[in-house]
Design a protein around this motif. Structure first.
Motif, PDB file in Angstrom:
ATOM      1  N   PRO A 159      29.024  32.634   0.863  1.00  0.00           N
ATOM      2  CA  PRO A 159      27.743  32.362   1.526  1.00  0.00           C
ATOM      3  C   PRO A 159      26.991  33.644   1.858  1.00  0.00           C
ATOM      4  CG  PRO A 159      29.563  32.095   3.073  1.00  0.00           C
ATOM      5  CD  PRO A 159      30.180  32.315   1.714  1.00  0.00           C
ATOM      6  N   VAL A 160      25.677  33.540   1.824  1.00  0.00           N
ATOM      7  CA  VAL A 160      24.806  34.561   2.402  1.00  0.00           C
ATOM      8  C   VAL A 160      23.973  33.850   3.458  1.00  0.00           C
ATOM      9  CG1 VAL A 160      23.106  34.244   0.539  1.00  0.00           C
ATOM     10  CG2 VAL A 160      23.002  36.270   1.981  1.00  0.00           C
ATOM     11  N   THR A 161      23.942  34.389   4.661  1.00  0.00           N
ATOM     12  CA  THR A 161      23.318  33.690   5.791  1.00  0.00           C
ATOM     13  C   THR A 161      22.215  34.509   6.459  1.00  0.00           C
ATOM     14  OG1 THR A 161      25.035  34.531   7.285  1.00  0.00           O
ATOM     15  CG2 THR A 161      25.406  32.365   6.280  1.00  0.00           C
ATOM     16  N   ASN A 162      21.827  35.628   5.844  1.00  0.00           N
ATOM     17  CA  ASN A 162      20.821  36.485   6.469  1.00  0.00           C
ATOM     18  C   ASN A 162      19.582  36.639   5.593  1.00  0.00           C
ATOM     19  OD1 ASN A 162      22.048  38.055   4.477  1.00  0.00           O
ATOM     20  ND2 ASN A 162      21.820  39.956   5.642  1.00  0.00           N
ATOM     21  N   GLY A 163      19.158  35.518   4.956  1.00  0.00           N
ATOM     22  CA  GLY A 163      17.917  35.555   4.196  1.00  0.00           C
ATOM     23  C   GLY A 163      16.725  35.836   5.096  1.00  0.00           C
ATOM     24  N   GLY A 172      19.929  26.548  -3.195  1.00  0.00           N
ATOM     25  CA  GLY A 172      20.891  26.652  -4.284  1.00  0.00           C
ATOM     26  C   GLY A 172      20.167  26.817  -5.600  1.00  0.00           C
ATOM     27  N   VAL A 173      20.627  27.713  -6.446  1.00  0.00           N
ATOM     28  CA  VAL A 173      19.982  27.982  -7.731  1.00  0.00           C
ATOM     29  C   VAL A 173      20.977  27.751  -8.870  1.00  0.00           C
ATOM     30  CG1 VAL A 173      18.307  29.598  -6.769  1.00  0.00           C
ATOM     31  CG2 VAL A 173      20.522  30.454  -7.550  1.00  0.00           C
ATOM     32  N   HIS A 174      20.460  27.545 -10.076  1.00  0.00           N
ATOM     33  CA  HIS A 174      21.281  27.389 -11.290  1.00  0.00           C
ATOM     34  C   HIS A 174      22.342  26.303 -11.116  1.00  0.00           C
ATOM     35  CE1 HIS A 174      19.270  31.050 -12.344  1.00  0.00           C
ATOM     36  NE2 HIS A 174      19.961  31.795 -11.499  1.00  0.00           N
ATOM     37  N   LEU A 184      30.567  24.355  -3.411  1.00  0.00           N
ATOM     38  CA  LEU A 184      30.576  25.273  -2.279  1.00  0.00           C
ATOM     39  C   LEU A 184      29.392  25.023  -1.359  1.00  0.00           C
ATOM     40  CD1 LEU A 184      31.783  27.607  -0.732  1.00  0.00           C
ATOM     41  CD2 LEU A 184      30.576  29.194  -2.258  1.00  0.00           C
ATOM     42  N   LEU A 185      28.219  24.770  -1.921  1.00  0.00           N
ATOM     43  CA  LEU A 185      27.066  24.462  -1.078  1.00  0.00           C
ATOM     44  C   LEU A 185      27.322  23.221  -0.235  1.00  0.00           C
ATOM     45  CD1 LEU A 185      23.817  25.150  -3.143  1.00  0.00           C
ATOM     46  CD2 LEU A 185      24.235  25.822  -0.775  1.00  0.00           C
ATOM     47  N   ARG A 186      27.897  22.199  -0.845  1.00  0.00           N
ATOM     48  CA  ARG A 186      28.199  20.976  -0.106  1.00  0.00           C
ATOM     49  C   ARG A 186      29.176  21.267   1.039  1.00  0.00           C
ATOM     50  NH1 ARG A 186      27.202  15.888  -2.535  1.00  0.00           N
ATOM     51  NH2 ARG A 186      29.082  15.105  -1.508  1.00  0.00           N
ATOM     52  N   GLU A 187      30.173  22.079   0.778  1.00  0.00           N
ATOM     53  CA  GLU A 187      31.156  22.428   1.811  1.00  0.00           C
ATOM     54  C   GLU A 187      30.504  23.209   2.947  1.00  0.00           C
ATOM     55  OE1 GLU A 187      34.868  25.558   2.104  1.00  0.00           O
ATOM     56  OE2 GLU A 187      34.600  24.448   0.221  1.00  0.00           O
ATOM     57  N   ARG A 227      18.392  17.617  -2.671  1.00  0.00           N
ATOM     58  CA  ARG A 227      18.491  18.030  -1.274  1.00  0.00           C
ATOM     59  C   ARG A 227      19.880  17.625  -0.764  1.00  0.00           C
ATOM     60  NH1 ARG A 227      14.294  18.540   2.391  1.00  0.00           N
ATOM     61  NH2 ARG A 227      12.983  17.163   1.130  1.00  0.00           N
ATOM     62  N   ILE A 228      20.601  18.604  -0.209  1.00  0.00           N
ATOM     63  CA  ILE A 228      21.917  18.365   0.371  1.00  0.00           C
ATOM     64  C   ILE A 228      21.798  18.530   1.884  1.00  0.00           C
ATOM     65  CG2 ILE A 228      24.317  19.138   0.478  1.00  0.00           C
ATOM     66  CD1 ILE A 228      23.992  20.230  -2.360  1.00  0.00           C
ATOM     67  N   GLU A 229      22.204  17.498   2.632  1.00  0.00           N
ATOM     68  CA  GLU A 229      22.099  17.526   4.081  1.00  0.00           C
ATOM     69  C   GLU A 229      23.417  17.101   4.714  1.00  0.00           C
ATOM     70  OE1 GLU A 229      17.636  16.600   5.403  1.00  0.00           O
ATOM     71  OE2 GLU A 229      18.593  14.891   4.386  1.00  0.00           O
ATOM     72  N   ARG A 230      23.662  17.603   5.888  1.00  0.00           N
ATOM     73  CA  ARG A 230      24.846  17.227   6.646  1.00  0.00           C
ATOM     74  C   ARG A 230      24.711  15.788   7.117  1.00  0.00           C
ATOM     75  NH1 ARG A 230      27.023  20.820  11.775  1.00  0.00           N
ATOM     76  NH2 ARG A 230      29.181  20.065  11.782  1.00  0.00           N
ATOM     77  N   ALA A 231      25.736  14.992   6.909  1.00  0.00           N
ATOM     78  CA  ALA A 231      25.720  13.586   7.318  1.00  0.00           C
ATOM     79  C   ALA A 231      26.201  13.446   8.758  1.00  0.00           C
ATOM     80  CB  ALA A 231      26.590  12.748   6.395  1.00  0.00           C
ATOM     81  N   ALA A 232      25.665  12.457   9.473  1.00  0.00           N
ATOM     82  CA  ALA A 232      26.012  12.270  10.880  1.00  0.00           C
ATOM     83  C   ALA A 232      27.494  12.003  11.074  1.00  0.00           C
ATOM     84  CB  ALA A 232      25.182  11.126  11.462  1.00  0.00           C
TER      85      ALA A 232
END
Length: 250
Positions: A159-163, A172-174, A184-187, A227-232
């Protein structure tokens, strides 16, 4: 020729095969140019694009390839180089002279570090507010968001978190050509390390006005934007967004 509102075009696209050159400019770059012309055509010549290649260390060979593609497309193209020192005295004044700032791919981690060392985040935010179109591919897409995933640290994605955080959430790209990115993005979204993620297949892009997503666009048929979002209740939800097919070439 500024856009009518602060505009970012964040993509996994921009180039097309060319019979003589390494690549040509595709419909995504044409869209960026069109966005910059919303208040009327330039009075002093063709569209002006600045290539910012920090993520690849201002690779001179790629800069020449960009110049050839721009010549073929009828655009004026120059570069902002930061290695080994800025190639202009006043970076902000120089960048203000362009219609589109196009950020190329490579290491988003190194890009962010070098930009911060030279005060680019503040400069780019001011130009964005003034209507200079900010656009780019891969690292040049992730950089505008709060974060994403990257291979900047080594072969394993991390992860990179300082954009720059001009745009909310993650990018997420490519996603169709690099299969390790989606899991990994989903995780990372599920555990809260990254916020909601907008993800582009190769050939697609995300058009923002201010911080609002206006539309997803594509140079190719069948490519997805998700679009990937955290589920409740735990985990994530993932939905496909409508995608408009681009047609115009430069």
């Amino acid at each position: 020729m500024p856009a009518s509102a602060p505009t970012i075009l964040a993509t996994s696209a921009g180039y097309r095969p060319h019979p003589r050159l390494r690549f040509g400019f595709g419909p995504m770059i044409a869209l960026a140019v069109d966005l910059a012309a919303e208040r009327g055509p330039r009075r002093d010549g063709p569209p002006r694009i600045c290539n910012i290649g920090t993520a690849s260390g201002d690779d001179k060979g790629f800069q020449r390839d960009m110049e050839e593609a721009a010549r073929e497309a009828g655009c004026v193209l120059h570069h902002l180089s930061l290695f080994s020192q800025p190639n202009v005295e006043d970076v902000e004044a120089y960048l203000r002279g362009f219609d589109v700032l196009w950020v190329n791919g490579g290491s988003v981690v190194n890009l962010l570090a070098v930009w911060r060392a030279h005060g680019l985040p503040e400069i780019l935010e001011r130009l964005w507010q003034e209507g200079v179109v900010l656009a780019g591919i891969s690292a040049g897409s992730i950089c505008w968001f709060e974060g994403g995933v990257t291979d900047s640290f080594g072969p394993e994605l991390a992860p990179v978190t300082n954009g720059l955080g001009l745009l909310p959430g993650a990018n997420g790209v490519h996603m169709d050509s690099e299969g390790r990115r989606r899991p990994l993005l989903r995780e990372l979204v599920a555990e809260g390390t990254l916020g909601p993620a907008l993800c582009t297949d190769d050939g697609t892009g995300l058009l923002f006005r201010g911080t609002e997503l206006v539309e997803a666009v594509s140079e190719v048929d069948g490519a997805r934007v998700t679009r990937i979002e955290r589920a409740a209740g735990g985990g994530v939800t993932e939905v496909d967004l409508p995608v408009r097919r681009l047609g115009r070439e430069l």
